[in-house]
Design an enzyme around this catalytic site. Structure first.
Site, mmCIF file in Angstrom:
data_model
loop_
_atom_site.group_PDB
_atom_site.id
_atom_site.type_symbol
_atom_site.label_atom_id
_atom_site.label_comp_id
_atom_site.label_asym_id
_atom_site.label_seq_id
_atom_site.Cartn_x
_atom_site.Cartn_y
_atom_site.Cartn_z
ATOM 1 N N ASP A 22 -5.334 -8.372 -3.421
ATOM 2 C CA ASP A 22 -5.428 -8.157 -1.980
ATOM 3 C C ASP A 22 -6.867 -8.695 -1.554
ATOM 4 O O ASP A 22 -6.769 -9.847 -1.437
ATOM 5 C CB ASP A 22 -5.508 -6.506 -1.772
ATOM 6 C CG ASP A 22 -5.353 -6.292 -0.343
ATOM 7 O OD1 ASP A 22 -5.597 -7.057 0.433
ATOM 8 O OD2 ASP A 22 -5.220 -4.788 -0.149
ATOM 9 N N HIS A 35 0.902 -1.242 0.054
ATOM 10 C CA HIS A 35 0.177 0.103 -0.063
ATOM 11 C C HIS A 35 0.862 1.167 0.053
ATOM 12 O O HIS A 35 1.048 2.067 -0.933
ATOM 13 C CB HIS A 35 -1.026 0.213 1.337
ATOM 14 C CG HIS A 35 -1.795 -1.255 1.225
ATOM 15 N ND1 HIS A 35 -2.829 -1.454 0.309
ATOM 16 C CD2 HIS A 35 -2.217 -2.099 2.232
ATOM 17 C CE1 HIS A 35 -3.505 -2.551 0.419
ATOM 18 N NE2 HIS A 35 -3.156 -2.937 1.692
#
Length: 455
Positions: free
Chosen positions: A322, A271
């Site tokens: 994810d 991220h």
């Protein structure tokens, strides 16, 4: 040695025509010859051939909750309220269900263009938080799912001990995740040993986040496992995470990591959404991979990674699906560029001085970063690499009429339907004409699991 023939293929140096690719029985590329003539025994690849994409960040079990959290339950809905709903799902999943979910998801990945995956695995214990008789039970279920459907795997058992910075006690919703350092290292060893004979699988180290471990734990794990291998961590995903880290240490998460850990090109920072200019430079200069999960970051309202600046500084990056709200190579790549456009109110931002075509920058960049993050010889059609590739439909109007320089742009930005016809991993066909041989069986099993989990 099997020999494949492609009329057009994407090689590390660019597009090439009439390419013969020799593959060993072990699934490793032995030769690549362009501008050649096919032999009678060559296996023809009917379409445009590109390297398969590594998926550098996956929580397989979360695929089962996709679409269930798009209901307002709190006027201040955020990542943190979504996480509470995720904990409810975690409290139900059995080992058998996890294997089914992972199997279904990994077939979806293959069809979508992902030929290998880094599984960020933190679901370790039973529903009461107790270790299974085989402590690696759930991790090995994931590994078995990957092997059964034919996708490459870097399995990352996660060290997760605390609920917040400074060693705050874990919550009841986290009970299935929790290990101390000793139990983690034993778990890691058992997983690494189990995967060692598997040609398409390996293990790597993983810390859930700075808030879930202590500095002492990180140093001990790194010193106990000094061999070269991938090291993954969630970092700076949420503004609250940044604020909490500042309150704990006086530093932002990426600042703290670089001040206290030996971050280099083994590391994948997942991220890194909320980072400053100086943190961006730290990441780019270190060679670490920025693990971008564009559809999940959008779904959770995380924010937008400073991609343009990072690319201009030569940073390494890759993509992951994810939480698997969506499973699509082209969508995640497209949204990397689109997020930059929305943030800057300009177009065509992810380009290089030597490459003006955005699609080429996106695809080649994600291949390179994904190869680094998974620690496997994948992501390019080159001698010594694993034979993982996609065959795109050469009859698709957008692809059939594109110049070489336009092919990836056309796929990523124009094709509304999936043009991936066939997929090879480790030298074996796993998708033929858009189908996997276990489609019907695993689809039915997955539907049954969804019914069980949502009762």
């Amino acid at each position: 040695m099997a020999v494949y023939f492609a009329a057009k293929a994407l090689l590390p140096q660019g597009w090439a025509e009439n390419v013969r690719v020799g593959v060993s029985p072990e699934g490793v590329i032995q030769s690549v010859v362009a501008d050649s003539v096919p032999d009678e025994g060559d296996i023809r690849l009917d379409g445009v051939v590109v390297p398969g994409m590594p998926n550098l960040h996956s929580h397989a079990f979360q695929r089962a909750m996709a679409g269930l959290t798009e209901v307002v339950g709190d006027p201040a809905d955020s990542f943190w309220t979504w996480r509470d709903l995720m904990y409810r799902l975690v409290g139900k999943i059995t080992p058998e269900q996890l294997e089914t979910i992972a199997s279904y998801l990994y077939i979806e990945m293959l069809k979508a263009g992902y030929t290998s995956v880094a599984e960020f695995h933190y679901l370790h214990h039973d529903v009461d938080g107790k270790a299974y008789a085989q402590p690696a039970e759930l991790a090995l279920r994931v590994a078995q799912a990957a092997k059964n459907v034919g996708i490459g795997l870097t399995l990352l058992p996660v060290l997760y001990t605390y609920s917040g910075f400074g060693g705050q006690p874990a919550s009841s919703g986290q009970r299935r995740f929790i290990n101390d350092t000793d139990s983690y290292l034993k778990l890691y060893d058992s997983i690494a040993t189990a995967l060692a004979p598997e040609p398409m699988q390996r293990a790597g180290l993983c810390f859930h986040s700075l808030r879930a471990v202590t500095p002492e734990q990180m140093h001990l794990v790194l010193s106990s496992q000094p061999q070269p291998q991938p090291i993954h961590i969630h970092i700076s995903e949420q503004q609250k995470e940044v604020a909490d880290c500042l309150a704990w240490s006086g530093l932002r998460p990426v600042e703290w990591l670089y001040d206290n850990m030996p971050v280099d090109d083994r590391w994948c920072l997942i991220h890194a959404t909320h980072i400053t200019e100086s943190e961006t430079r730290l990441m780019a200069d270190s060679g670490a991979v920025a693990g971008l999960c564009l559809t999940t970051e959008a779904n959770l309202g995380d924010g937008i990674f400073p991609g343009q600046a990072f690319l201009q500084q030569g940073g390494n990056w890759g993509i992951g699906s994810d939480s698997h709200i969506s499973v699509s190579v082209s969508e995640d790549l497209r949204w990397f560029e689109y997020g930059q456009r929305l943030n800057n109110r300009r177009r065509n931002l992810l380009h290089l001085e030597t490459e003006p075509y955005v699609g080429n920058v996106l695809y080649q960049g994600a291949l390179h970063g994904g190869r680094m993050a998974l620690g496997q010889n994948i992501g390019e059609l080159a001698v010594g690499g694993r034979a993982d590739w996609l065959v795109l439909d050469g009859d698709d109007p957008f692809l059939a009429t594109a110049k070489d320089s336009e092919l990836l742009n056309r796929w990523i930005f124009a094709c509304s339907s999936n043009p991936i016809k066939d997929v090879v991993t480790g030298g074996k066909w796993v998708i033929r004409e858009g189908r996997h041989e276990k489609d019907a069986e695993i689809k039915a099993d997955f539907a049954q699991v969804l019914k069980q989990l949502t009762r």
